[in-house]
Structures are given as C-alpha cells and as structure tokens.
Design an enzyme around this catalytic site. Structure first.
Site, PDB file in Angstrom:
ATOM      1  CE  LYS A  17       0.553   4.601   8.428  1.00 18.61           C
ATOM      2  NZ  LYS A  17       0.622   3.902   7.157  1.00 18.61           N
ATOM      3  CE1 TYR A  20      -3.772   2.389   0.444  1.00 17.96           C
ATOM      4  CE2 TYR A  20      -2.583   3.256   2.337  1.00 17.96           C
ATOM      5  CZ  TYR A  20      -3.616   3.352   1.416  1.00 17.96           C
ATOM      6  OH  TYR A  20      -4.486   4.425   1.476  1.00 17.96           O
ATOM      7  CG  ASP A  57       5.615   3.525   1.134  1.00 19.68           C
ATOM      8  OD1 ASP A  57       5.867   4.158   2.179  1.00 19.68           O
ATOM      9  OD2 ASP A  57       4.462   3.317   0.715  1.00 19.68           O
TER      10      ASP A  57
HETATM   11  C1  LIG Z   1       0.025   4.396   5.782  1.00 27.75           C
HETATM   12  C2  LIG Z   1       0.831   4.162   4.577  1.00 27.75           C
HETATM   13  C3  LIG Z   1       0.773   5.022   3.454  1.00 27.75           C
HETATM   14  C4  LIG Z   1      -0.216   6.128   3.343  1.00 27.75           C
HETATM   15  O1  LIG Z   1      -0.013   7.132   4.285  1.00 27.75           O
HETATM   16  P1  LIG Z   1      -1.243   8.123   4.637  1.00 27.75           P
HETATM   17  O2  LIG Z   1      -0.631   9.092   5.595  1.00 27.75           O
HETATM   18  O3  LIG Z   1      -2.336   7.279   5.191  1.00 27.75           O
HETATM   19  O4  LIG Z   1      -1.637   8.791   3.356  1.00 27.75           O
HETATM   20  C5  LIG Z   1       1.655   4.800   2.431  1.00 27.75           C
HETATM   21  N1  LIG Z   1       2.540   3.778   2.471  1.00 27.75           N
HETATM   22  C6  LIG Z   1       2.605   2.934   3.509  1.00 27.75           C
HETATM   23  C7  LIG Z   1       3.624   1.839   3.506  1.00 27.75           C
HETATM   24  C8  LIG Z   1       1.740   3.074   4.581  1.00 27.75           C
HETATM   25  O5  LIG Z   1       1.793   2.191   5.593  1.00 27.75           O
END
Ligand SMILES: *Cc1c(COP(=O)(O)O)cnc(C)c1O
Length: 428
Positions: A267, A144, A239
């Site tokens: 995060k 994601y 990511d």
């Molecule tokens: C949570 C998450 C996102 C998206 O971040 P948001 O602040 O919710 O837009 C992207 N990549 C990873 C790996 C994530 O865990």
C-alpha cells in the site's frame, strides 16, 4: 446521482473478466448494486465515468495517503518512465528507497521489495519457517494477509489443533499448518502455543487490524504476544501492509513501541504502484537468497517505476512528520461529527479509530475481534453505504473495511461528509 455509464461498463467487463473485477471486494457483492467505474482522481476526489464527483474514503485501500495524483509522485514516475521501465538488473533507486525505509522503521536492518502485500506476507512466513526450522504458523481470525494459501483458513473443528481451508483450492495439508487464534485474546494464543509446543515458526498479525473494520489491539495484547514469542522461539511478524507509513513513519512498531521480528509492507510504500516489501534484522534477512538458503525472487521486483513512486511518497512522509498529526486530527474531527450525527438520530453504533484509520459499526457492543465485528447490522450498513453514495461520499462497499483518511481532505470535505451522514441517518 446517475451511474448509467458505470453500469454499462460493468456489463461489458463481466463478459471478459470474472465478476467484472480484478479483485472481489470491488464488486459490491456485500452491499448490492453495480460498482462505479473511475475515470480519474485528484486529491481527495474521484471522478467517475458518469461525471460524478465523489469524496473518496478508500484511497485505493490505503496507498493514496496524500491524495490522488499527488504531484511529486506522478512527476517521479513520468521522469523515470522516459528512461526505461524495467531491466531485470540492479538500479541505484532500489538502494535509495531501501535505505530510507530502514531509517524510518525501527528494528530493521535490511528490506526486500516484492510486488504486492500478498507476496510480502507469503515470503515473510517462508523466511520465518526457514529461520526457525519449524512449520506451523498462528494467524488471527479476521486478519487479512493477502490471498496466499496459508492465510485462507477458517477455524477447524478443534480450533486449538488446526484450521481448515476457507476457499476451494486450498489443500487440507496446507490448512493443517495454520492455527487460528482470536484477536485480542492472549489466553487463546497461549493455549495454542502450549498445545503445539516447539512446532510454531511464527505468529503473523495486523498489529492494528484493518480488515474486519478498524480494531486496535487492547492494552497488553501485543506486549503479551512479544513475550510468548520470546519464550518459545517463535518469530513475531507484524503485517504492516495497511498500517506501515500510515499510523506513523515507523508504523505500529513506532506508534506502540513494540518490536516485531519481521515486518511486511504494501500500500503506502508503493505510492499507488504495485509494491510490497518485507524487512527484519540482519540475523533473519541474511537467510534469504542469494545470501542464504530461503528462496524468494521476482522478475519485476524493485521495478524502477514502482520504486520511484515509493521513494517520492516515503520522502514526503519522512520530511513532513506533521502529516501524521494532521491526519489524526482530521480523523478525530470526522469521528466526532459522525458520532453526533448518528446519536442525533438514535442510530445504535460503535466507532473505532486510531490515527488515520476509522470504521463505523452498526452494533451495540464493543468491536474487538472478528465475531464482535460480524455482529454489526449489515442491512443498516447497506443503506448507509448507498445513502452516502447518493450524496457523493464513497466509503468501502463492505462493513468489514476501514475508511482510509487522506491528508488531501479539507475540513470543508469533512463537514460535507458529516452533513451527508446526518441526512442519511434520518433514513436509517
Ligand atoms: C491489503 C493487505 C494485504 C494484501 O496486500 P495486496 O497488495 O492486496 O496483496 C495484506 N495484509 C494486509 C494487512 C492488507 O491490508
């Protein structure tokens, strides 16, 4: 436990907010029942609107790595708020947090702050395309990267050729530029690269996956991606929105010793306020506006409240590297306890863990990619989730999520959790 007021609040919310929530996974759709409305939180505990205390294993999906309402973070925000909350002009604190992040994370010279992980990943891909002058990207099934169009893609009819939208509103045109590969399958990536020679701008990956449960990379996988990227003029995007400042001060790049070309954050970097960021070497970052031609902007980017929370959080982590050791020890203890409890009741399961990320899968096979994660028994998971909730333990309301361990958890909390797992396992 009683969740009467939460249910009433949920009914009200549904009248004016689609599905009653501002992000879908909060809605309990995959486990059933009504979501719980939080009133406040402190340390490792949530206090809901019915007065229940819950031990929290989501921690806002990762940011609260040192616990809720962590004093240095809260105080930094309060002090900053008194001096004005947004200016749309540069502030010194942006340079302070940027310099700290650059010193903590390997292999980056500059960092740009945005407002979410989604924005960070979306911008990183644009930068990769602008830098390489190529258009296609490779992502992995089950990873994601936020809700931007290019990432909401499922396997098309010919997976080696192109993907198809997995949400209405994403165009076929966008989908055709995203190629979908299987996690931990290097050969699959090589085939896709060969079939799309000189067309791929970047490979974007969660270097430790956390959005299909916790799935660490198998030995040699990330190293292999690095080589494929080097051989084909492709940028490797890690990511690290979930793993950054969580698995190590320098994220997975540091933990596993592999260099990415662009890294994205979210995060933990915001300490619980809305922050994302992307970073790379000068050679790449200097392509970004206003230095270079690749456009990216944000009215509230680098917002002083968000930066003060992030700076307080990163400072704590940077000054206290033993936190990462403590987190890993607590997670290992939890893993052992849960495993013994489930084994005692003959519950078929697999537990994945790395650092302070852990996931429990009701599956007999090893969970190494999206399809093996999807083989887990969801009915068992639903019972497990609701059983733990009844015992005051809050885990993510989906079998595809990681548990996030916070350093605010005590061994007493972990023992209570293991005892609850034992009790629930008897009913599965
Ligand atoms: C949570 C998450 C996102 C998206 O971040 P948001 O602040 O919710 O837009 C992207 N990549 C990873 C790996 C994530 O865990």
């Amino acid at each position: 436990m009683i969740y009467k007021r939460s249910s009433a609040l949920f009914a009200e919310a549904q009248k004016v907010i689609p599905g009653g929530v501002n992000s879908p996974v909060r809605a309990f759709k995959s486990v059933g029942g009504d979501p719980i409305f939080v009133k406040e939180a402190k340390g490792a505990y949530l206090y809901d609107e019915d007065g229940n205390q819950l031990i929290d294993y989501i921690n806002s999906w990762g940011p609260m790595i040192l616990g809720h309402a962590h004093e240095p973070v809260v105080n930094a925000v309060i002090e900053k708020a008194k001096k004005g909350t947004s200016f749309g002009m540069p502030t010194e604190i942006e340079t302070e947090i940027a310099a700290l992040a650059v010193s903590m994370v390997p292999n980056i010279d500059k960092i740009r702050f945005v407002n979410s992980g989604t924005e960070a990943c979306m911008s990183a891909v644009r930068l990769a395309r602008g830098f390489t002058k190529k258009e296609k990207i490779i992502k992995f099934a089950g990873c994601y990267h936020g809700h931007s169009d290019s990432f909401l893609i499922q396997a098309g009819s010919g997976a080696v050729t192109f993907g198809s939208p997995n949400s209405p509103g994403v165009t076929e045109g966008t989908a055709k530029d995203t190629l979908l590969a299987e996690y931990n399958n290097l050969q699959n990536v090589q085939e896709i690269v060969t079939a799309n020679k000189n067309e791929i701008a970047c490979i974007i990956i969660e270097p430790v996956a956390g959005n299909m449960g916790c799935i660490p990379p198998v030995k040699g996988f990330l190293e292999g991606l690095r080589t494929i990227c080097d051989d084909n003029n492709i940028l490797l995007i890690f990511d690290e929105v979930m793993t950054g400042f969580r698995l190590a001060a320098g994220g997975v790049q540091e933990l596993l010793g592999i260099d990415a070309d662009i890294v994205t954050f979210g995060k933990v970097i915001g300490g619980g306020l809305p922050v994302g960021a992307f970073a790379a070497r000068n050679e790449i970052m200097n392509h970004l506006a206003p230095l270079g031609p690749v456009y990216q902007a944000g009215t509230l980017s680098g917002n002083p409240l968000a930066m003060s929370a992030g700076l307080a959080m990163l400072t704590e982590l940077n000054n206290n590297p033993e936190i990462f050791v403590s987190l890993a020890e607590k997670t290992t203890y939890l893993h052992q306890g849960i495993k013994e409890a489930l084994d005692r009741h003959d519950i078929t399961h697999t537990i994945n863990r790395i650092g302070s990320m852990i996931s429990v899968h009701f599956s007999a096979t090893a969970v190494t990619n999206f399809s093996t994660s999807a083989e887990g028994n969801n009915d068992t998971f639903k019972k497990f989730f609701h059983g733990l909730l009844e015992n005051g333990i809050y885990i993510a309301p989906s079998a595809f999520e990681t548990w996030f361990i916070t350093d605010a958890l005590t061994y007493d909390d972990l023992d209570k959790t293991i005892a609850a797992v034992d009790k629930v396992a008897a009913t599965l």
